[in-house]
Write an enzyme that holds these catalytic residues in place. Structure first.
Site, PDB file in Angstrom:
ATOM      1  N   GLU A   1      21.235  55.022 -77.595  1.00  0.00           N
ATOM      2  CA  GLU A   1      21.452  56.461 -77.480  1.00  0.00           C
ATOM      3  C   GLU A   1      21.851  57.036 -78.833  1.00  0.00           C
ATOM      4  O   GLU A   1      22.522  56.368 -79.625  1.00  0.00           O
ATOM      5  CB  GLU A   1      22.591  56.760 -76.507  1.00  0.00           C
ATOM      6  CG  GLU A   1      22.301  56.367 -75.080  1.00  0.00           C
ATOM      7  CD  GLU A   1      23.470  56.691 -74.165  1.00  0.00           C
ATOM      8  OE1 GLU A   1      23.301  57.531 -73.288  1.00  0.00           O
ATOM      9  OE2 GLU A   1      24.557  56.104 -74.343  1.00  0.00           O
TER      10      GLU A   1
ATOM     11  N   ASP B   1      30.161  49.870 -69.371  1.00  0.00           N
ATOM     12  CA  ASP B   1      29.536  51.166 -69.079  1.00  0.00           C
ATOM     13  C   ASP B   1      28.039  51.028 -68.819  1.00  0.00           C
ATOM     14  O   ASP B   1      27.494  51.720 -67.957  1.00  0.00           O
ATOM     15  CB  ASP B   1      29.775  52.122 -70.269  1.00  0.00           C
ATOM     16  CG  ASP B   1      29.232  53.511 -70.021  1.00  0.00           C
ATOM     17  OD1 ASP B   1      29.509  54.072 -68.938  1.00  0.00           O
ATOM     18  OD2 ASP B   1      28.527  54.064 -70.898  1.00  0.00           O
TER      19      ASP B   1
ATOM     20  N   HIS C   1      23.752  49.238 -65.214  1.00  0.00           N
ATOM     21  CA  HIS C   1      22.380  49.714 -65.392  1.00  0.00           C
ATOM     22  C   HIS C   1      21.433  48.631 -65.907  1.00  0.00           C
ATOM     23  O   HIS C   1      20.360  48.412 -65.353  1.00  0.00           O
ATOM     24  CB  HIS C   1      22.348  50.889 -66.376  1.00  0.00           C
ATOM     25  CG  HIS C   1      23.240  52.030 -66.004  1.00  0.00           C
ATOM     26  ND1 HIS C   1      23.377  52.476 -64.711  1.00  0.00           N
ATOM     27  CD2 HIS C   1      24.039  52.840 -66.740  1.00  0.00           C
ATOM     28  CE1 HIS C   1      24.205  53.512 -64.688  1.00  0.00           C
ATOM     29  NE2 HIS C   1      24.634  53.741 -65.908  1.00  0.00           N
TER      30      HIS C   1
ATOM     31  N   HIS D   1      22.539  55.336 -61.073  1.00  0.00           N
ATOM     32  CA  HIS D   1      21.500  56.367 -61.139  1.00  0.00           C
ATOM     33  C   HIS D   1      20.248  55.891 -61.872  1.00  0.00           C
ATOM     34  O   HIS D   1      19.209  56.509 -61.773  1.00  0.00           O
ATOM     35  CB  HIS D   1      22.055  57.674 -61.732  1.00  0.00           C
ATOM     36  CG  HIS D   1      22.179  57.670 -63.222  1.00  0.00           C
ATOM     37  ND1 HIS D   1      23.193  57.009 -63.877  1.00  0.00           N
ATOM     38  CD2 HIS D   1      21.421  58.231 -64.189  1.00  0.00           C
ATOM     39  CE1 HIS D   1      23.041  57.179 -65.183  1.00  0.00           C
ATOM     40  NE2 HIS D   1      21.985  57.915 -65.405  1.00  0.00           N
TER      41      HIS D   1
HETATM   42  C1  BG6 Z   1      25.966  56.659 -67.733  1.00  0.00           C
HETATM   43  C2  BG6 Z   1      26.876  56.156 -68.819  1.00  0.00           C
HETATM   44  O1  BG6 Z   1      26.139  55.898 -66.568  1.00  0.00           O
HETATM   45  O2  BG6 Z   1      24.617  56.579 -68.178  1.00  0.00           O
HETATM   46  C3  BG6 Z   1      26.676  56.957 -70.095  1.00  0.00           C
HETATM   47  O3  BG6 Z   1      28.237  56.271 -68.398  1.00  0.00           O
HETATM   48  C4  BG6 Z   1      25.215  56.951 -70.495  1.00  0.00           C
HETATM   49  O4  BG6 Z   1      27.493  56.438 -71.138  1.00  0.00           O
HETATM   50  C5  BG6 Z   1      24.347  57.373 -69.315  1.00  0.00           C
HETATM   51  O5  BG6 Z   1      25.050  57.852 -71.561  1.00  0.00           O
HETATM   52  C6  BG6 Z   1      22.861  57.238 -69.657  1.00  0.00           C
HETATM   53  O6  BG6 Z   1      22.056  57.672 -68.623  1.00  0.00           O
HETATM   54  P1  BG6 Z   1      21.366  59.111 -68.608  1.00  0.00           P
HETATM   55  O7  BG6 Z   1      20.438  59.051 -67.453  1.00  0.00           O
HETATM   56  O8  BG6 Z   1      22.486  60.103 -68.433  1.00  0.00           O
HETATM   57  O9  BG6 Z   1      20.686  59.269 -69.921  1.00  0.00           O
END
Ligand code: BG6
Length: 454
Positions: free
Chosen positions: A201, A220, A225, A163
């Site tokens: 985060e 993860d 990402h 995403h």
């Molecule tokens: C996810 C992870 O794919 O992305 C999470 O599993 C992470 O651990 C998250 O917090 C961060 O992306 P967003 O867009 O939800 O802030």
């Protein structure tokens, strides 16, 4: 009439992301009028009880959804009880669903048996199969999954979700790099000293132990990402922005990332987990005291890794990737630091700061730091910054992604070769980490992370 068939429709991912994404599409007028959404899962629900469940999920996860938007989404929903690993159950779930998007919103262990069931059930060749992350848990697993998927459909019909690719700033990397003449001549090791890709985060585990404790920060965040961000920053210019060209360029640059040896892993990686503290204005318990965590597993909640790209463009430039949970401040950005000017005309004590191009992901912003002669002494340099805030993203990432899925557009998804290459880079790190090298460090929740640097 397109059908979106969601396997695992009563699960966490569907409730947290997919149903709210449908609500965003409805609220913004982007929900295709003909779309039907069919949920499938083991839970013994009928259409009405599924709609009631979906309504609760929207109330919980979609903020203030206006009642008519809520109704628009719920009216589209239908449900079939199905063990999605059973070919005959899958065959009946598929009935009357062309053209079809099948979204596997499932726990990773179910991906392989479900794709097998889809193959046996005779998935139409033009269906689009959407596979959530994690795509396998290692290189072997990713290869197996790719082979299975190739039996049911071709690469153009597989949407591997990341995403981050649907985030606005991430798409802006393409605009910044390939629509501005000024960057390409300096986008290489001759002019760039280092690149930092950071996703810090303040959020902690958020009740996700059953998934996260077996994954950890490297799997993860970095494996998918952050390596995708590296791809967009470091890949060669594609011929077009079509899905195939982009995927090939991204896979190419990943192939050039050096496979980390044990010695490199000891030197170039950091792993750590948080202890009790206060992050994001909340008290955070020690990671090992979180419900569902096995302290002996040694799962990291912070991972940092320096990647080296062995090609002409990037030889010798460190790409430092880092991500952690329960940190003191949220920071998500790509910082490109340029080399010093070749000759200093401003005397001692007046050295210019390096230029840094920063792409900030949240809130979206791009800025470039410069040195200028400010007011007063003309030889006294002053830092200046050219920056622009980007308008907030029109659609949240999952809604954007779902729109592409419904359009059958795989441009902003991950290619099979990329998924395998990313594991080829990360697997050796995990293997070295399993020998306690480097040691697992600790950092208090709310701090800036472990003191060790890569
Ligand atoms: C996810 C992870 O794919 O992305 C999470 O599993 C992470 O651990 C998250 O917090 C961060 O992306 P967003 O867009 O939800 O802030």
């Amino acid at each position: 009439m397109t059908t979106l068939l969601i396997f695992g429709a009563v699960g966490d991912l569907a409730g947290r992301y997919l149903l709210p994404a449908l609500a965003s599409l409805a609220a913004s007028g982007n929900l295709p009028p003909e779309l039907r959404v069919r949920g499938a899962g083991r839970e013994d629900l009928d259409r009405d009880s599924f709609r009631a469940h979906a309504g609760e999920q929207l109330d919980q996860h979609a903020g203030d959804v206006p009642p008519d938007t809520r109704d628009t989404v719920l009216d589209r929903l239908d449900y079939v009880v199905a063990d999605v690993t059973d070919p005959s159950a899958v065959a009946s779930a598929l009935r009357g669903t062309t053209p079809l998007r099948v979204y596997l919103a499932l726990p990773p262990a179910l991906f392989e048996p479900t794709v097998r069931a889809l193959a046996e059930a005779g998935l139409p060749r033009d269906a689009l199969v959407v596979v959530e992350k994690p795509f396998g848990t290692d290189l072997e697993g990713a290869r197996r999954l790719n082979r299975l998927l190739a039996e049911v459909t071709d690469e153009d019909h597989i949407f591997r979700v990341d995403h981050f690719l649907a985030k606005q700033t991430v798409q802006n990397i393409l605009g910044l790099r390939f629509a501005n003449r000024i960057f390409e001549p300096v986008w290489n090791a001759r002019h760039i000293e280092s690149i930092d890709i950071t996703w810090d985060e303040t959020l902690a585990l958020e009740g996700r132990a059953s998934y996260y404790d077996t994954a950890g920060a490297l799997r993860d965040m970095l494996q998918n990402h952050l390596l995708q961000l590296l791809c967009l920053v470091a890949m060669e210019p594609p011929h077009t922005l079509g899905a195939r060209d982009l995927r090939e360029r991204k896979a190419d640059v990943l192939r050039a990332v050096r496979t980390p040896t044990a010695a490199q892993t000891a030197r170039d990686t950091v792993r750590a987990r948080y202890t009790a503290g206060r992050a994001g204005n909340r008290d955070v318990v020690d990671y090992t005291a979180e419900r569902g965590v096995d302290p002996d597993r040694g799962t990291e909640t912070f991972a940092a890794m320096t990647c080296w790209i062995d090609n002409w463009r990037w030889a010798g430039v460190p790409f430092r990737l880092r991500s952690g949970k329960a940190l003191g401040a949220a920071r998500s950005e790509i910082a490109i630091r340029f080399r010093d000017v070749p000759h200093l005309v401003f005397g001692q004590g007046h050295e210019p700061e390096p230029n840094v191009l920063r792409m900030v992901l949240d809130p979206d912003r791009v800025e470039l730091s410069l040195n200028l002669n400010g007011a007063g002494d003309p030889f006294d340099l002053e830092p200046a910054c050219l920056g622009t805030d980007l308008a907030a993203q029109e659609l949240p990432a999952y809604a954007r992604l779902l729109l592409d899925v419904l359009d059958g557009d795989t441009t902003l998804s991950v290619g099979g070769a990329e998924a395998e290459e990313a594991w080829r880079i990360v697997d050796p790190v995990l293997a070295t980490w399993s020998t306690e090298t480097p040691p697992l460090l600790e950092y208090p929740a709310g701090s800036s992370g472990p003191s060790a640097k890569t």
